[in-house]
Design a protein around this motif. Structure first.
Motif, PDB file in Angstrom:
ATOM      1  N   TYR A  50       0.759  -1.089  -0.104  1.00 33.20           N
ATOM      2  CA  TYR A  50       0.055   0.027  -0.171  1.00 33.20           C
ATOM      3  C   TYR A  50       1.102   1.195  -0.063  1.00 33.20           C
ATOM      4  CZ  TYR A  50      -3.426  -3.406   1.437  1.00 33.20           C
ATOM      5  OH  TYR A  50      -4.172  -4.587   1.427  1.00 33.20           O
ATOM      6  N   PHE A  78       1.663   5.618  -0.313  1.00 33.65           N
ATOM      7  CA  PHE A  78       1.028   6.618   0.096  1.00 33.65           C
ATOM      8  C   PHE A  78       2.145   7.919  -0.248  1.00 33.65           C
ATOM      9  CE2 PHE A  78      -2.030   4.849   2.747  1.00 33.65           C
ATOM     10  CZ  PHE A  78      -1.502   3.468   3.096  1.00 33.65           C
ATOM     11  N   TYR A 133       2.547  11.691   1.302  1.00 34.50           N
ATOM     12  CA  TYR A 133       2.170  12.842   2.364  1.00 34.50           C
ATOM     13  C   TYR A 133       2.787  14.199   1.977  1.00 34.50           C
ATOM     14  CZ  TYR A 133       0.083   9.346   5.379  1.00 34.50           C
ATOM     15  OH  TYR A 133      -1.085   8.423   5.954  1.00 34.50           O
ATOM     16  N   LEU A 184      -2.259  13.771   3.935  1.00 32.03           N
ATOM     17  CA  LEU A 184      -2.451  12.719   2.943  1.00 32.03           C
ATOM     18  C   LEU A 184      -2.444  13.249   1.546  1.00 32.03           C
ATOM     19  CD1 LEU A 184      -1.933   9.697   2.244  1.00 32.03           C
ATOM     20  CD2 LEU A 184      -4.618   9.593   2.514  1.00 32.03           C
ATOM     21  N   PHE A 243       6.659  13.324   1.311  1.00 27.77           N
ATOM     22  CA  PHE A 243       7.140  11.911   2.044  1.00 27.77           C
ATOM     23  C   PHE A 243       6.290  10.784   1.413  1.00 27.77           C
ATOM     24  CE2 PHE A 243       9.774  13.192   5.525  1.00 27.77           C
ATOM     25  CZ  PHE A 243       9.388  14.355   5.814  1.00 27.77           C
ATOM     26  N   GLY A 286       3.206   0.640   3.279  1.00 33.98           N
ATOM     27  CA  GLY A 286       2.433   0.163   4.384  1.00 33.98           C
ATOM     28  C   GLY A 286       1.864  -1.292   3.686  1.00 33.98           C
ATOM     29  N   PRO A 301       9.333  10.287   9.207  1.00 35.82           N
ATOM     30  CA  PRO A 301       8.775   9.698  10.434  1.00 35.82           C
ATOM     31  C   PRO A 301       9.249   8.174  10.460  1.00 35.82           C
ATOM     32  CG  PRO A 301       7.096  11.033   9.329  1.00 35.82           C
ATOM     33  CD  PRO A 301       8.286  10.893   8.230  1.00 35.82           C
ATOM     34  N   TYR A 337      -7.709  -1.736   4.812  1.00 35.67           N
ATOM     35  CA  TYR A 337      -6.506  -0.661   5.236  1.00 35.67           C
ATOM     36  C   TYR A 337      -7.244   0.657   5.519  1.00 35.67           C
ATOM     37  CZ  TYR A 337      -1.639   0.727   5.771  1.00 35.67           C
ATOM     38  OH  TYR A 337      -0.570   1.240   6.059  1.00 35.67           O
ATOM     39  N   GLU A 354      -6.952   4.757   6.400  1.00 31.63           N
ATOM     40  CA  GLU A 354      -5.988   5.931   6.397  1.00 31.63           C
ATOM     41  C   GLU A 354      -5.718   6.478   7.767  1.00 31.63           C
ATOM     42  OE1 GLU A 354      -7.559   9.372   4.415  1.00 31.63           O
ATOM     43  OE2 GLU A 354      -5.988  10.722   5.223  1.00 31.63           O
ATOM     44  N   GLN A 355      -4.416   6.782   8.114  1.00 28.89           N
ATOM     45  CA  GLN A 355      -3.962   7.345   9.366  1.00 28.89           C
ATOM     46  C   GLN A 355      -3.859   8.798   9.347  1.00 28.89           C
ATOM     47  OE1 GLN A 355      -0.211   5.558  10.597  1.00 28.89           O
ATOM     48  NE2 GLN A 355      -0.497   3.566   9.639  1.00 28.89           N
TER      49      GLN A 355
END
Lengths: 114, 116
Positions: free
Chosen positions: A32, A34, A36, A46, A90, A94, B43, B102, B104-105
């Motif tokens: 997965y 992403f 950011y 996001l 970034f 995941g 992070p 899954y 989103e955070q």
């Protein structure tokens, strides 16, 4: 182990020019992915995510990214950059195996010249 | 609705002291994550809670770091005998649920910890 590489630490573009930020990942299963964005003093926001399906994903603020499994890449693009896009970006990976925890790249600092 | 909040926004302490950093997740979010962001880095995962229990604490650097979430909502990250190398921004994130899909955070603004 999962990892993310963002080879460009700093990028400078002129306002109105196109943008591509590179991201390469390593992950043992279906990733997965992403992107950011982080502005000074702000939390991570996001931009877009890829879970499955169409490999070209659209996000907020006019950004898009393309998942290329053969190249283990997930590059971020924008056709015309605005001065307000200056920030740090970034890429993160995941997956289920890690309890949804994210592994981030070291980031790319984008500067926009007027 | 309200997002993830973290307090304090800034914390300055002396080497050897104990600190607590607080995270208030989005209401109803069962999953909570702590990350640490050192200067010039992305992070890094520290610990993940599903409900009250720590489901994965593999990112905690050593036993000086500990986190709790006693009622399944607010979480506190605790650092004992702080060292200068602990200086970083500590980020908290929450997500609706872990199983089934899954999710989103959502990240908070972070707590900037400076150890003198």
């Amino acid at each position: 182990a999962q990892s993310v590489t963002q080879p460009d630490i700093h990028i400078t573009v002129s306002e109105g020019a196109s943008l591509e930020l590179r991201c390469n990942y390593s992950y043992g299963a279906t990733p997965y992915l992403f992107w950011y964005v982080q502005s000074p003093g702000q939390g991570l926001q996001l931009l877009l995510k890829y879970f499955s399906g169409d490999t070209l994903v659209q996000g907020i603020k006019g950004f898009e990214a393309e998942f290329k499994r053969s190249q283990s890449s997930f590059n971020l693009r924008k056709p015309s950059v605005h001065w307000s896009d200056a920030a740090e970006y970034f890429c993160a990976v995941g997956g289920w195996g890690g309890g949804n925890k994210l592994t981030f790249g070291t980031g790319t600092q984008l500067k926009v010249e007027l | 609705g309200a997002g993830v909040s973290q307090t304090p926004s800034n914390k300055v302490t002396e080497k050897g002291k104990y600190v607590e950093l607080r995270c208030d997740p989005i209401s109803g979010h069962t999953a909570l994550y702590w990350y640490r962001q050192s200067l010039g880095q992305g992070p890094e995962f520290l610990i993940y809670f599903q409900g009250t229990g720590a489901a994965d604490d593999s990112g905690l650097p050593n036993d000086r770091f500990f986190a709790v979430r006693p009622e399944g909502s607010v979480s506190t990250l605790k650092i004992q005998r702080t060292e200068r190398g602990d200086s970083a921004v500590y980020l908290c994130a929450s997500s609706p649920r872990q199983s089934g899909s899954y999710n989103e955070q959502f990240f908070g603004p972070g707590t900037r910890l400076t150890v003198l």
